[in-house]
Design a protein around this motif. Structure first.
Motif, PDB file in Angstrom:
ATOM      1  N   LEU A   1       0.828  -1.187   0.000  1.00 48.24           N
ATOM      2  CA  LEU A   1       0.000   0.000   0.000  1.00 48.24           C
ATOM      3  C   LEU A   1       0.871   1.248   0.000  1.00 48.24           C
ATOM      4  CD1 LEU A   1      -2.739  -1.029   2.610  1.00 48.24           C
ATOM      5  CD2 LEU A   1      -2.916  -1.017   0.108  1.00 48.24           C
ATOM      6  N   ASN A   2       0.467   2.205  -0.746  1.00 44.07           N
ATOM      7  CA  ASN A   2       1.186   3.479  -0.806  1.00 44.07           C
ATOM      8  C   ASN A   2       0.158   4.603  -0.835  1.00 44.07           C
ATOM      9  OD1 ASN A   2       3.181   5.386  -1.024  1.00 44.07           O
ATOM     10  ND2 ASN A   2       3.367   5.171  -3.258  1.00 44.07           N
ATOM     11  N   PRO A   3      -0.507   4.812   0.303  1.00 44.97           N
ATOM     12  CA  PRO A   3      -1.585   5.824   0.315  1.00 44.97           C
ATOM     13  C   PRO A   3      -1.042   7.221   0.101  1.00 44.97           C
ATOM     14  CG  PRO A   3      -1.065   5.129   2.537  1.00 44.97           C
ATOM     15  CD  PRO A   3      -0.277   4.226   1.623  1.00 44.97           C
ATOM     16  N   LYS A   4      -1.819   7.981  -0.594  1.00 44.76           N
ATOM     17  CA  LYS A   4      -1.470   9.392  -0.813  1.00 44.76           C
ATOM     18  C   LYS A   4      -2.587  10.252  -0.240  1.00 44.76           C
ATOM     19  CE  LYS A   4       1.281   8.651  -4.983  1.00 44.76           C
ATOM     20  NZ  LYS A   4       1.452   9.018  -6.417  1.00 44.76           N
ATOM     21  N   VAL A   5      -2.251  11.063   0.738  1.00 50.16           N
ATOM     22  CA  VAL A   5      -3.228  11.918   1.393  1.00 50.16           C
ATOM     23  C   VAL A   5      -2.703  13.334   1.431  1.00 50.16           C
ATOM     24  CG1 VAL A   5      -4.563  12.335   3.496  1.00 50.16           C
ATOM     25  CG2 VAL A   5      -3.983   9.990   2.833  1.00 50.16           C
ATOM     26  N   SER A   6      -3.549  14.274   1.169  1.00 46.83           N
ATOM     27  CA  SER A   6      -3.155  15.683   1.216  1.00 46.83           C
ATOM     28  C   SER A   6      -3.529  16.276   2.565  1.00 46.83           C
ATOM     29  CB  SER A   6      -3.866  16.465   0.104  1.00 46.83           C
ATOM     30  OG  SER A   6      -3.458  15.983  -1.160  1.00 46.83           O
ATOM     31  N   PHE A   7      -2.633  17.031   3.118  1.00 47.99           N
ATOM     32  CA  PHE A   7      -2.862  17.702   4.393  1.00 47.99           C
ATOM     33  C   PHE A   7      -2.633  19.190   4.236  1.00 47.99           C
ATOM     34  CE2 PHE A   7      -1.615  13.423   5.530  1.00 47.99           C
ATOM     35  CZ  PHE A   7      -2.531  13.078   6.501  1.00 47.99           C
ATOM     36  N   THR A   8      -3.405  19.933   4.994  1.00 46.69           N
ATOM     37  CA  THR A   8      -3.199  21.383   5.031  1.00 46.69           C
ATOM     38  C   THR A   8      -2.858  21.773   6.456  1.00 46.69           C
ATOM     39  OG1 THR A   8      -4.777  21.764   3.242  1.00 46.69           O
ATOM     40  CG2 THR A   8      -4.224  23.649   4.650  1.00 46.69           C
ATOM     41  N   ALA A   9      -1.663  22.277   6.657  1.00 43.68           N
ATOM     42  CA  ALA A   9      -1.234  22.714   7.988  1.00 43.68           C
ATOM     43  C   ALA A   9      -1.605  24.179   8.180  1.00 43.68           C
ATOM     44  CB  ALA A   9       0.271  22.534   8.145  1.00 43.68           C
ATOM     45  N   SER A  10      -2.127  24.477   9.349  1.00 36.54           N
ATOM     46  CA  SER A  10      -2.496  25.863   9.624  1.00 36.54           C
ATOM     47  C   SER A  10      -2.242  26.164  11.092  1.00 36.54           C
ATOM     48  CB  SER A  10      -3.968  26.113   9.286  1.00 36.54           C
ATOM     49  OG  SER A  10      -4.809  25.319  10.099  1.00 36.54           O
ATOM     50  N   VAL A  11      -2.081  27.422  11.384  1.00 35.86           N
ATOM     51  CA  VAL A  11      -1.844  27.875  12.747  1.00 35.86           C
ATOM     52  C   VAL A  11      -3.141  28.454  13.309  1.00 35.86           C
ATOM     53  CG1 VAL A  11      -0.578  29.501  14.206  1.00 35.86           C
ATOM     54  CG2 VAL A  11       0.592  28.352  12.312  1.00 35.86           C
ATOM     55  N   ASN A  12      -3.526  28.004  14.493  1.00 36.12           N
ATOM     56  CA  ASN A  12      -4.675  28.582  15.173  1.00 36.12           C
ATOM     57  C   ASN A  12      -4.239  29.949  15.688  1.00 36.12           C
ATOM     58  OD1 ASN A  12      -6.530  29.380  17.242  1.00 36.12           O
ATOM     59  ND2 ASN A  12      -7.233  27.256  17.394  1.00 36.12           N
ATOM     60  N   MET A  13      -4.626  30.982  14.977  1.00 37.78           N
ATOM     61  CA  MET A  13      -4.101  32.315  15.262  1.00 37.78           C
ATOM     62  C   MET A  13      -4.533  32.841  16.614  1.00 37.78           C
ATOM     63  SD  MET A  13      -2.065  32.851  12.905  1.00 37.78           S
ATOM     64  CE  MET A  13      -1.606  34.469  13.500  1.00 37.78           C
ATOM     65  N   GLU A  14      -5.738  32.475  17.068  1.00 37.85           N
ATOM     66  CA  GLU A  14      -6.193  32.948  18.369  1.00 37.85           C
ATOM     67  C   GLU A  14      -5.327  32.357  19.479  1.00 37.85           C
ATOM     68  OE1 GLU A  14      -8.124  35.317  20.875  1.00 37.85           O
ATOM     69  OE2 GLU A  14      -8.411  35.297  18.698  1.00 37.85           O
ATOM     70  N   ARG A  15      -5.064  31.043  19.396  1.00 36.67           N
ATOM     71  CA  ARG A  15      -4.187  30.402  20.376  1.00 36.67           C
ATOM     72  C   ARG A  15      -2.773  30.961  20.281  1.00 36.67           C
ATOM     73  NH1 ARG A  15      -5.330  25.610  22.846  1.00 36.67           N
ATOM     74  NH2 ARG A  15      -3.154  24.967  22.616  1.00 36.67           N
ATOM     75  N   ARG A  16      -2.325  31.203  19.061  1.00 36.52           N
ATOM     76  CA  ARG A  16      -0.964  31.728  18.867  1.00 36.52           C
ATOM     77  C   ARG A  16      -0.823  33.115  19.488  1.00 36.52           C
ATOM     78  NH1 ARG A  16       3.117  30.212  15.284  1.00 36.52           N
ATOM     79  NH2 ARG A  16       4.907  31.607  15.520  1.00 36.52           N
ATOM     80  N   ARG A  17      -1.831  33.968  19.289  1.00 38.08           N
ATOM     81  CA  ARG A  17      -1.775  35.324  19.850  1.00 38.08           C
ATOM     82  C   ARG A  17      -1.780  35.281  21.380  1.00 38.08           C
ATOM     83  NH1 ARG A  17      -4.781  36.929  15.123  1.00 38.08           N
ATOM     84  NH2 ARG A  17      -6.712  36.192  16.077  1.00 38.08           N
ATOM     85  N   SER A  18      -2.629  34.404  21.940  1.00 37.71           N
ATOM     86  CA  SER A  18      -2.699  34.303  23.398  1.00 37.71           C
ATOM     87  C   SER A  18      -1.393  33.761  23.974  1.00 37.71           C
ATOM     88  CB  SER A  18      -3.861  33.390  23.805  1.00 37.71           C
ATOM     89  OG  SER A  18      -5.097  33.934  23.399  1.00 37.71           O
ATOM     90  N   THR A  19      -0.822  32.768  23.286  1.00 35.96           N
ATOM     91  CA  THR A  19       0.447  32.199  23.741  1.00 35.96           C
ATOM     92  C   THR A  19       1.561  33.234  23.653  1.00 35.96           C
ATOM     93  OG1 THR A  19      -0.235  29.997  23.007  1.00 35.96           O
ATOM     94  CG2 THR A  19       2.114  30.342  23.378  1.00 35.96           C
ATOM     95  N   ALA A  20       1.582  33.978  22.555  1.00 39.44           N
ATOM     96  CA  ALA A  20       2.604  35.018  22.384  1.00 39.44           C
ATOM     97  C   ALA A  20       2.484  36.080  23.477  1.00 39.44           C
ATOM     98  CB  ALA A  20       2.478  35.653  21.008  1.00 39.44           C
ATOM     99  N   ALA A  21       1.254  36.457  23.807  1.00 37.85           N
ATOM    100  CA  ALA A  21       1.044  37.465  24.852  1.00 37.85           C
ATOM    101  C   ALA A  21       1.559  36.968  26.194  1.00 37.85           C
ATOM    102  CB  ALA A  21      -0.443  37.820  24.942  1.00 37.85           C
ATOM    103  N   ASN A  22       1.233  35.709  26.530  1.00 37.05           N
ATOM    104  CA  ASN A  22       1.699  35.157  27.805  1.00 37.05           C
ATOM    105  C   ASN A  22       3.215  34.970  27.823  1.00 37.05           C
ATOM    106  OD1 ASN A  22      -0.777  34.933  29.242  1.00 37.05           O
ATOM    107  ND2 ASN A  22      -1.329  33.145  28.026  1.00 37.05           N
ATOM    108  N   HIS A  23       3.773  34.612  26.659  1.00 34.01           N
ATOM    109  CA  HIS A  23       5.226  34.422  26.595  1.00 34.01           C
ATOM    110  C   HIS A  23       5.955  35.755  26.766  1.00 34.01           C
ATOM    111  CE1 HIS A  23       8.734  32.137  24.466  1.00 34.01           C
ATOM    112  NE2 HIS A  23       9.116  32.723  25.595  1.00 34.01           N
ATOM    113  N   SER A  24       5.511  36.773  26.077  1.00 31.27           N
ATOM    114  CA  SER A  24       6.148  38.086  26.212  1.00 31.27           C
ATOM    115  C   SER A  24       5.955  38.641  27.619  1.00 31.27           C
ATOM    116  CB  SER A  24       5.581  39.060  25.173  1.00 31.27           C
ATOM    117  OG  SER A  24       5.888  38.607  23.856  1.00 31.27           O
ATOM    118  N   ALA A  25       4.792  38.359  28.210  1.00 32.86           N
ATOM    119  CA  ALA A  25       4.546  38.795  29.595  1.00 32.86           C
ATOM    120  C   ALA A  25       5.510  38.108  30.558  1.00 32.86           C
ATOM    121  CB  ALA A  25       3.107  38.487  29.991  1.00 32.86           C
TER     122      ALA A  25
END
Length: 273
Positions: A1-25
Protein backbone atom coordinates in the motif's frame (compact mmCIF):
# COMPACT_ATOMS: atom_id res chain seq x y z
CA UNK A 1 0.00 0.00 0.00
CA UNK A 2 1.19 3.48 -0.81
CA UNK A 3 -1.59 5.82 0.31
CA UNK A 4 -1.47 9.39 -0.81
CA UNK A 5 -3.23 11.92 1.39
CA UNK A 6 -3.16 15.68 1.22
CA UNK A 7 -2.86 17.70 4.39
CA UNK A 8 -3.20 21.38 5.03
CA UNK A 9 -1.23 22.71 7.99
CA UNK A 10 -2.50 25.86 9.62
CA UNK A 11 -1.84 27.87 12.75
CA UNK A 12 -4.68 28.58 15.17
CA UNK A 13 -4.10 32.31 15.26
CA UNK A 14 -6.19 32.95 18.37
CA UNK A 15 -4.19 30.40 20.38
CA UNK A 16 -0.96 31.73 18.87
CA UNK A 17 -1.78 35.32 19.85
CA UNK A 18 -2.70 34.30 23.40
CA UNK A 19 0.45 32.20 23.74
CA UNK A 20 2.60 35.02 22.38
CA UNK A 21 1.04 37.46 24.85
CA UNK A 22 1.70 35.16 27.80
CA UNK A 23 5.23 34.42 26.60
CA UNK A 24 6.15 38.09 26.21
CA UNK A 25 4.55 38.80 29.59
CA UNK A 26 6.89 36.18 31.08
CA UNK A 27 9.85 38.24 29.85
CA UNK A 28 8.39 41.40 31.34
CA UNK A 29 7.66 39.58 34.60
CA UNK A 30 11.28 38.42 34.79
CA UNK A 31 12.45 42.00 34.32
CA UNK A 32 9.97 43.30 36.92
CA UNK A 33 11.04 40.70 39.48
CA UNK A 34 14.69 41.65 39.13
CA UNK A 35 13.78 45.34 39.29
CA UNK A 36 11.63 45.00 42.43
CA UNK A 37 13.24 42.08 44.30
CA UNK A 38 16.85 42.32 43.16
CA UNK A 39 19.41 40.92 40.75
CA UNK A 40 19.55 37.60 42.64
CA UNK A 41 16.33 36.61 40.83
CA UNK A 42 17.04 34.03 38.13
CA UNK A 43 14.61 31.95 36.13
CA UNK A 44 14.40 28.33 37.30
CA UNK A 45 11.64 27.14 35.02
CA UNK A 46 8.56 28.31 33.15
CA UNK A 47 5.44 27.22 31.32
CA UNK A 48 3.48 29.20 28.75
CA UNK A 49 0.07 28.31 27.31
CA UNK A 50 -2.80 30.17 25.64
CA UNK A 51 -4.56 30.57 29.01
CA UNK A 52 -1.71 31.59 31.28
CA UNK A 53 1.88 31.39 32.39
CA UNK A 54 3.94 29.94 35.21
CA UNK A 55 7.32 31.34 36.19
CA UNK A 56 9.72 29.75 38.72
CA UNK A 57 12.58 31.86 40.05
CA UNK A 58 15.18 32.08 42.78
CA UNK A 59 14.06 34.02 45.83
CA UNK A 60 14.46 33.46 49.55
CA UNK A 61 11.06 34.40 51.01
CA UNK A 62 7.35 34.75 50.38
CA UNK A 63 6.42 37.81 48.35
CA UNK A 64 3.91 39.98 50.17
CA UNK A 65 0.70 41.10 48.37
CA UNK A 66 1.86 44.73 48.32
CA UNK A 67 5.06 43.74 46.50
CA UNK A 68 3.16 41.54 44.06
CA UNK A 69 1.03 44.57 43.23
CA UNK A 70 4.20 46.58 42.51
CA UNK A 71 5.41 43.82 40.19
CA UNK A 72 2.08 43.86 38.36
CA UNK A 73 2.31 47.62 37.96
CA UNK A 74 5.77 47.43 36.38
CA UNK A 75 4.55 44.87 33.84
CA UNK A 76 1.34 46.76 33.06
CA UNK A 77 3.29 50.01 32.71
CA UNK A 78 5.39 48.35 30.01
CA UNK A 79 2.19 47.10 28.37
CA UNK A 80 0.63 50.58 28.31
CA UNK A 81 3.79 52.03 26.80
CA UNK A 82 3.23 49.73 23.79
CA UNK A 83 6.96 49.14 23.40
CA UNK A 84 7.87 47.75 19.99
CA UNK A 85 9.67 44.42 19.86
CA UNK A 86 13.29 44.55 18.87
CA UNK A 87 14.37 41.22 17.45
CA UNK A 88 17.95 40.26 16.70
CA UNK A 89 18.56 37.10 14.69
CA UNK A 90 21.90 35.35 14.25
CA UNK A 91 23.43 37.64 16.83
CA UNK A 92 26.83 36.47 18.18
CA UNK A 93 26.17 35.24 21.70
CA UNK A 94 28.98 37.33 23.18
CA UNK A 95 27.44 40.44 21.65
CA UNK A 96 24.02 39.48 22.99
CA UNK A 97 25.39 39.07 26.49
CA UNK A 98 27.16 42.40 26.17
CA UNK A 99 23.77 43.96 25.46
CA UNK A 100 22.56 42.54 28.77
CA UNK A 101 20.59 39.56 27.44
CA UNK A 102 19.34 37.06 30.02
CA UNK A 103 19.70 33.40 29.11
CA UNK A 104 16.64 31.26 29.86
CA UNK A 105 16.93 28.42 32.35
CA UNK A 106 17.71 25.02 30.82
CA UNK A 107 18.32 26.35 27.31
CA UNK A 108 21.46 25.57 25.32
CA UNK A 109 22.75 28.18 22.92
CA UNK A 110 25.00 28.09 19.91
CA UNK A 111 27.47 30.70 18.75
CA UNK A 112 24.64 32.76 17.27
CA UNK A 113 21.35 33.44 19.00
CA UNK A 114 18.00 35.17 18.74
CA UNK A 115 17.50 38.05 21.16
CA UNK A 116 14.15 39.64 22.09
CA UNK A 117 14.10 43.11 23.58
CA UNK A 118 11.32 45.28 24.98
CA UNK A 119 13.13 48.33 26.35
CA UNK A 120 15.04 47.09 29.43
CA UNK A 121 13.73 43.54 29.10
CA UNK A 122 16.40 41.72 27.09
CA UNK A 123 16.46 37.93 26.80
CA UNK A 124 17.72 35.16 24.55
CA UNK A 125 14.65 33.33 23.30
CA UNK A 126 13.39 31.37 20.31
CA UNK A 127 9.71 31.52 21.18
CA UNK A 128 6.73 33.40 19.80
CA UNK A 129 6.30 37.01 20.93
CA UNK A 130 4.00 39.98 20.39
CA UNK A 131 5.08 42.76 18.02
CA UNK A 132 4.48 45.35 20.73
CA UNK A 133 3.78 45.09 24.45
CA UNK A 134 0.36 46.71 23.99
CA UNK A 135 -0.75 43.48 22.28
CA UNK A 136 -0.53 41.76 25.69
CA UNK A 137 -3.50 43.86 26.82
CA UNK A 138 -3.45 43.36 30.57
CA UNK A 139 -1.38 41.34 33.04
CA UNK A 140 -2.72 39.78 36.25
CA UNK A 141 -0.92 37.65 38.85
CA UNK A 142 -3.17 34.85 40.11
CA UNK A 143 -0.92 33.16 42.68
CA UNK A 144 2.49 33.12 44.37
CA UNK A 145 3.88 30.07 46.15
CA UNK A 146 6.95 28.05 47.10
CA UNK A 147 7.99 25.09 44.95
CA UNK A 148 11.37 24.24 46.53
CA UNK A 149 13.92 25.65 48.94
CA UNK A 150 14.82 29.09 47.63
CA UNK A 151 12.50 28.82 44.62
CA UNK A 152 9.20 30.68 44.30
CA UNK A 153 6.49 30.37 41.64
CA UNK A 154 4.24 33.03 40.18
CA UNK A 155 1.24 32.11 38.06
CA UNK A 156 -0.39 34.79 35.96
CA UNK A 157 -2.41 35.42 32.83
CA UNK A 158 -3.02 38.15 30.27
CA UNK A 159 -5.60 39.66 27.96
CA UNK A 160 -9.12 38.23 28.02
CA UNK A 161 -8.27 35.69 30.72
CA UNK A 162 -6.91 38.45 32.98
CA UNK A 163 -10.02 40.54 32.36
CA UNK A 164 -12.23 37.57 33.29
CA UNK A 165 -10.42 37.21 36.63
CA UNK A 166 -10.87 40.90 37.38
CA UNK A 167 -14.55 40.69 36.44
CA UNK A 168 -14.96 37.73 38.80
CA UNK A 169 -13.47 39.77 41.65
CA UNK A 170 -15.89 42.59 40.83
CA UNK A 171 -18.81 40.15 40.88
CA UNK A 172 -17.74 38.85 44.30
CA UNK A 173 -17.48 42.40 45.62
CA UNK A 174 -20.89 43.25 44.18
CA UNK A 175 -22.42 40.20 45.84
CA UNK A 176 -20.88 41.16 49.19
CA UNK A 177 -22.30 44.67 48.86
CA UNK A 178 -25.75 43.19 48.32
CA UNK A 179 -25.40 40.79 51.24
CA UNK A 180 -24.32 43.53 53.63
CA UNK A 181 -26.53 46.19 52.04
CA UNK A 182 -23.54 48.49 52.14
CA UNK A 183 -22.01 49.86 48.95
CA UNK A 184 -19.67 52.25 50.74
CA UNK A 185 -17.54 50.16 53.09
CA UNK A 186 -17.89 46.41 52.71
CA UNK A 187 -14.72 45.72 54.71
CA UNK A 188 -16.15 47.59 57.71
CA UNK A 189 -19.35 45.52 57.46
CA UNK A 190 -17.39 42.27 57.30
CA UNK A 191 -15.25 43.27 60.29
CA UNK A 192 -18.36 44.19 62.27
CA UNK A 193 -19.90 40.82 61.49
CA UNK A 194 -16.72 38.97 62.50
CA UNK A 195 -16.54 40.93 65.76
CA UNK A 196 -20.18 40.16 66.52
CA UNK A 197 -19.61 36.50 65.69
CA UNK A 198 -16.60 36.36 68.02
CA UNK A 199 -18.60 38.03 70.80
CA UNK A 200 -21.48 35.56 70.36
CA UNK A 201 -19.03 32.65 70.29
CA UNK A 202 -17.53 33.75 73.62
CA UNK A 203 -21.02 34.13 75.09
CA UNK A 204 -22.05 30.70 73.80
CA UNK A 205 -18.88 29.12 75.18
CA UNK A 206 -19.71 30.57 78.60
CA UNK A 207 -23.31 29.33 78.40
CA UNK A 208 -22.12 25.84 77.44
CA UNK A 209 -19.53 25.87 80.23
CA UNK A 210 -22.17 26.88 82.80
CA UNK A 211 -24.52 24.19 81.47
CA UNK A 212 -21.79 21.56 81.72
CA UNK A 213 -21.14 22.54 85.35
CA UNK A 214 -24.86 22.38 86.18
CA UNK A 215 -25.22 18.99 84.48
CA UNK A 216 -22.14 17.68 86.27
CA UNK A 217 -23.45 18.76 89.66
CA UNK A 218 -26.88 17.28 88.98
CA UNK A 219 -25.36 14.02 87.79
CA UNK A 220 -23.20 13.75 90.91
CA UNK A 221 -26.24 14.29 93.12
CA UNK A 222 -28.02 11.45 91.35
CA UNK A 223 -25.04 9.14 90.88
CA UNK A 224 -25.35 5.47 91.79
CA UNK A 225 -22.81 3.70 93.99
CA UNK A 226 -21.86 0.23 92.85
CA UNK A 227 -19.26 -1.68 94.90
CA UNK A 228 -17.78 1.56 96.14
CA UNK A 229 -17.61 3.08 92.63
CA UNK A 230 -19.62 6.21 91.82
CA UNK A 231 -21.38 5.77 88.47
CA UNK A 232 -22.39 8.99 86.74
CA UNK A 233 -24.67 8.49 83.75
CA UNK A 234 -26.09 10.65 80.98
CA UNK A 235 -28.76 9.83 78.49
CA UNK A 236 -30.41 12.13 75.96
CA UNK A 237 -29.48 14.84 73.48
CA UNK A 238 -26.18 16.49 74.32
CA UNK A 239 -23.39 18.12 72.37
CA UNK A 240 -20.27 15.90 72.37
CA UNK A 241 -18.15 18.79 73.71
CA UNK A 242 -20.45 19.11 76.73
CA UNK A 243 -19.96 15.48 77.71
CA UNK A 244 -16.21 15.84 77.16
CA UNK A 245 -16.10 18.90 79.44
CA UNK A 246 -18.04 17.05 82.13
CA UNK A 247 -15.65 14.10 81.89
CA UNK A 248 -12.62 16.36 82.41
CA UNK A 249 -14.28 18.08 85.39
CA UNK A 250 -15.18 14.74 87.02
CA UNK A 251 -11.62 13.52 86.52
CA UNK A 252 -10.23 16.62 88.22
CA UNK A 253 -12.76 16.78 91.08
CA UNK A 254 -13.54 13.18 92.00
CA UNK A 255 -12.05 9.75 92.54
CA UNK A 256 -13.47 6.26 92.06
CA UNK A 257 -15.90 7.68 89.51
CA UNK A 258 -17.05 6.26 86.21
CA UNK A 259 -18.95 8.21 83.56
CA UNK A 260 -21.31 6.46 81.16
CA UNK A 261 -23.05 8.48 78.47
CA UNK A 262 -25.56 7.34 75.85
CA UNK A 263 -26.19 10.51 73.93
CA UNK A 264 -27.36 11.77 70.58
CA UNK A 265 -26.51 14.93 68.66
CA UNK A 266 -27.74 15.90 65.18
CA UNK A 267 -29.02 12.37 64.65
CA UNK A 268 -25.71 10.72 65.52
CA UNK A 269 -25.56 8.43 68.58
CA UNK A 270 -22.49 8.41 70.83
CA UNK A 271 -21.47 6.09 73.65
CA UNK A 272 -19.06 7.72 76.14
CA UNK A 273 -17.17 5.87 78.86
Amino acid sequence: LNPKVSFTASVNMERRRSTAANHSATHLLHYALRKILGSHVEQKGSMVSPIGLRFDFSHFEKIEPKTLREIERVVNTYIRRNIQRQEYRDLPIDEARAKGAMALFGEKYGDKVRMIQYANSVELCGGTHVKATGDIGYFKITSESAVAAGVRRIEATTGVQAEAITENYEDILGTLKEIFNNSQNVLASIKKLLDENESMKKHLDKVMKDRAIALKNSALDNAAILNGIRVVSFRGVFQPDTIKDIAFMLKAETTNTVLVGATEFEGKPTLSL
